[in-house]
Write a protein that holds these residues in place. Structure first.
Motif, PDB file in Angstrom:
ATOM      1  N   LEU A  22       0.818  -1.210   0.000  1.00 26.25           N
ATOM      2  CA  LEU A  22       0.000   0.000   0.000  1.00 26.25           C
ATOM      3  C   LEU A  22       0.848   1.254   0.000  1.00 26.25           C
ATOM      4  N   LEU A  23       2.041   1.187   0.608  1.00 23.29           N
ATOM      5  CA  LEU A  23       2.947   2.329   0.643  1.00 23.29           C
ATOM      6  C   LEU A  23       4.290   1.914   0.046  1.00 23.29           C
ATOM      7  N   PRO A  24       4.856   2.759  -0.807  1.00 26.00           N
ATOM      8  CA  PRO A  24       6.182   2.425  -1.358  1.00 26.00           C
ATOM      9  C   PRO A  24       7.238   2.503  -0.273  1.00 26.00           C
ATOM     10  N   VAL A  25       8.036   1.447  -0.164  1.00 30.84           N
ATOM     11  CA  VAL A  25       9.089   1.387   0.843  1.00 30.84           C
ATOM     12  C   VAL A  25      10.405   1.110   0.147  1.00 30.84           C
ATOM     13  N   GLU A  26      11.339   1.996   0.327  1.00 28.84           N
ATOM     14  CA  GLU A  26      12.658   1.816  -0.257  1.00 28.84           C
ATOM     15  C   GLU A  26      13.511   0.975   0.675  1.00 28.84           C
ATOM     16  N   THR A  78      19.684  -4.606   4.583  1.00 29.33           N
ATOM     17  CA  THR A  78      18.808  -5.756   4.396  1.00 29.33           C
ATOM     18  C   THR A  78      17.887  -5.867   5.597  1.00 29.33           C
ATOM     19  N   VAL A  79      16.898  -6.774   5.457  1.00 31.54           N
ATOM     20  CA  VAL A  79      15.958  -6.973   6.560  1.00 31.54           C
ATOM     21  C   VAL A  79      16.679  -7.414   7.822  1.00 31.54           C
ATOM     22  N   GLY A  80      17.725  -8.184   7.653  1.00 29.18           N
ATOM     23  CA  GLY A  80      18.451  -8.656   8.818  1.00 29.18           C
ATOM     24  C   GLY A  80      19.193  -7.571   9.545  1.00 29.18           C
ATOM     25  N   ASP A  81      19.415  -6.433   8.878  1.00 27.32           N
ATOM     26  CA  ASP A  81      20.122  -5.338   9.528  1.00 27.32           C
ATOM     27  C   ASP A  81      19.240  -4.519  10.470  1.00 27.32           C
ATOM     28  N   LEU A  82      17.899  -4.737  10.394  1.00 24.82           N
ATOM     29  CA  LEU A  82      16.991  -3.934  11.216  1.00 24.82           C
ATOM     30  C   LEU A  82      17.085  -4.337  12.680  1.00 24.82           C
ATOM     31  N   ASN A 140      13.976   6.700  11.102  1.00 23.41           N
ATOM     32  CA  ASN A 140      13.349   7.470  10.026  1.00 23.41           C
ATOM     33  C   ASN A 140      12.098   6.722   9.574  1.00 23.41           C
ATOM     34  N   PRO A 141      11.243   7.374   8.768  1.00 24.54           N
ATOM     35  CA  PRO A 141       9.998   6.735   8.321  1.00 24.54           C
ATOM     36  C   PRO A 141      10.230   5.430   7.567  1.00 24.54           C
ATOM     37  N   GLN A 142      11.243   5.393   6.720  1.00 26.18           N
ATOM     38  CA  GLN A 142      11.504   4.189   5.963  1.00 26.18           C
ATOM     39  C   GLN A 142      11.836   3.017   6.879  1.00 26.18           C
ATOM     40  N   GLU A 143      12.626   3.282   7.897  1.00 20.44           N
ATOM     41  CA  GLU A 143      12.992   2.224   8.826  1.00 20.44           C
ATOM     42  C   GLU A 143      11.787   1.763   9.638  1.00 20.44           C
ATOM     43  N   TYR A 144      10.919   2.708   9.956  1.00 15.42           N
ATOM     44  CA  TYR A 144       9.685   2.350  10.675  1.00 15.42           C
ATOM     45  C   TYR A 144       8.842   1.380   9.851  1.00 15.42           C
ATOM     46  N   LEU A 145       8.644   1.700   8.562  1.00 20.29           N
ATOM     47  CA  LEU A 145       7.832   0.846   7.705  1.00 20.29           C
ATOM     48  C   LEU A 145       8.472  -0.520   7.522  1.00 20.29           C
ATOM     49  N   ARG A 146       9.797  -0.574   7.401  1.00 19.24           N
ATOM     50  CA  ARG A 146      10.470  -1.858   7.266  1.00 19.24           C
ATOM     51  C   ARG A 146      10.329  -2.691   8.545  1.00 19.24           C
ATOM     52  N   GLN A 147      10.360  -2.011   9.709  1.00 19.51           N
ATOM     53  CA  GLN A 147      10.157  -2.724  10.965  1.00 19.51           C
ATOM     54  C   GLN A 147       8.753  -3.330  11.040  1.00 19.51           C
ATOM     55  N   VAL A 148       7.759  -2.550  10.584  1.00 23.39           N
ATOM     56  CA  VAL A 148       6.380  -3.051  10.581  1.00 23.39           C
ATOM     57  C   VAL A 148       6.278  -4.276   9.694  1.00 23.39           C
ATOM     58  N   GLN A 149       6.898  -4.218   8.512  1.00 27.35           N
ATOM     59  CA  GLN A 149       6.857  -5.358   7.602  1.00 27.35           C
ATOM     60  C   GLN A 149       7.511  -6.588   8.209  1.00 27.35           C
ATOM     61  N   LEU A 150       8.641  -6.383   8.857  1.00 24.47           N
ATOM     62  CA  LEU A 150       9.348  -7.513   9.450  1.00 24.47           C
ATOM     63  C   LEU A 150       8.547  -8.122  10.596  1.00 24.47           C
ATOM     64  N   GLU A 151       7.971  -7.277  11.457  1.00 25.97           N
ATOM     65  CA  GLU A 151       7.173  -7.788  12.562  1.00 25.97           C
ATOM     66  C   GLU A 151       5.971  -8.574  12.047  1.00 25.97           C
ATOM     67  N   THR A 152       5.366  -8.083  10.967  1.00 31.04           N
ATOM     68  CA  THR A 152       4.234  -8.782  10.381  1.00 31.04           C
ATOM     69  C   THR A 152       4.640 -10.159   9.875  1.00 31.04           C
ATOM     70  N   SER A 153       5.798 -10.236   9.246  1.00 31.10           N
ATOM     71  CA  SER A 153       6.257 -11.515   8.693  1.00 31.10           C
ATOM     72  C   SER A 153       6.570 -12.523   9.777  1.00 31.10           C
TER      73      SER A 153
END
Length: 266
Positions: free
Chosen positions: A12-16, A21-25, A33-46
């Protein structure tokens, strides 16, 4: 190629992804930053399991649960004690006019100053409302008779109970109307009918707004059943309490449409 995270649901939202990598989070710290927040949400969901099973203690489900539903009818009136349908219709008409009059003149009466001796109880003061509406004598169950040697005292509303003057009931909002109604009906459940109670019940019903709230529905049905139960114990059609009891049953059943409680023509 899409990552496993992105395959879980439509993006739904473009995430750069950036250079990391995901493992670096780092999920233990706040996002930078916002990008890191969205990547964290994606990782937690997975990381969430596809199926979650609640751990329920069966012992807690064995407790008996009850629902207070007012479905019981009224005691049938003794022969000759119930009013005619025409009488009931007339009372409903009169009651409707009283309600309209209160609504029209509420603003006027609310603006009137109460006498200094009128100290209205707080909303949650149950005992205070009983004393205020019924008076000390009824509340305490003391005798109101006087001997010839005793002079008749001056009018004392604290002892006799404050009548439901329009200047008083016009100040009651719906929460207070319902609260006082429940308090007086609860008092009536264990005691006899008195004129002070009848006046206040009529006035509060006249202020009760339709459509009824569930708790109001239950309370007025309780009132009608108590009136019918007391009526069934009267010995004479000349008893002073009979017209008042019939009136309250009539208003609950006919005006507030609790038709299963209504007196039927004999």
């Amino acid at each position: 190629m899409k990552s496993d995270v992105e395959e879980l649901m439509p993006r739904l939202l473009p995430v750069e992804c950036g250079s990391g990598t995901v493992g670096d989070l780092d999920l233990s710290g706040p996002p930078r930053n916002p990008q890191e927040y969205l990547r964290q949400v994606q990782l937690e969901t997975s990381l969430c399991p596809e199926v979650v099973v609640a751990q329920i203690d069966p012992k807690k489900l064995r407790k008996k649960q009850t629902v207070n539903a007012s479905v019981a009818g009224c005691h049938a009136a003794p022969v000759g004690f119930s009013p005619s349908l025409r009488w009931q219709q007339q009372q409903v008409s009169n009651f409707s006019e009283v309600r309209q009059s209160i609504t029209r003149r509420r603003k006027h009466w609310t603006s009137q100053t109460l006498d200094d001796n009128v100290l209205m109880p707080k909303l949650t003061d149950e005992e205070g409302w009983k004393r205020f509406c019924l008076g000390e004598k009824v509340y305490l169950g003391t005798s109101s008779s006087h001997t010839d040697a005793e002079p008749e005292p001056a009018l004392d509303y604290s002892k006799m109970g404050f009548p439901p003057f329009l200047s008083i009931i016009s100040r009651l909002n719906q929460s207070t109307v319902l609260m006082v109604l429940e308090i007086l009906i609860g008092w009536f459940e264990e005691r006899e009918f008195v004129p002070q109670l009848g006046r206040w019940l009529y006035a509060l019903l006249a202020c009760l707004e339709k459509p009824l709230l569930p708790e109001a529905h239950s309370s007025i049905r309780q009132l009608a059943r108590r009136c019918a139960q007391l009526r069934s114990t009267l010995d004479s059609q000349e008893d002073d309490k009979l017209p008042a009891l019939n009136l309250l049953i009539c208003l609950v059943a006919r005006y507030f449409e609790q038709n299963d409680l209504a007196d039927q023509q004999e």
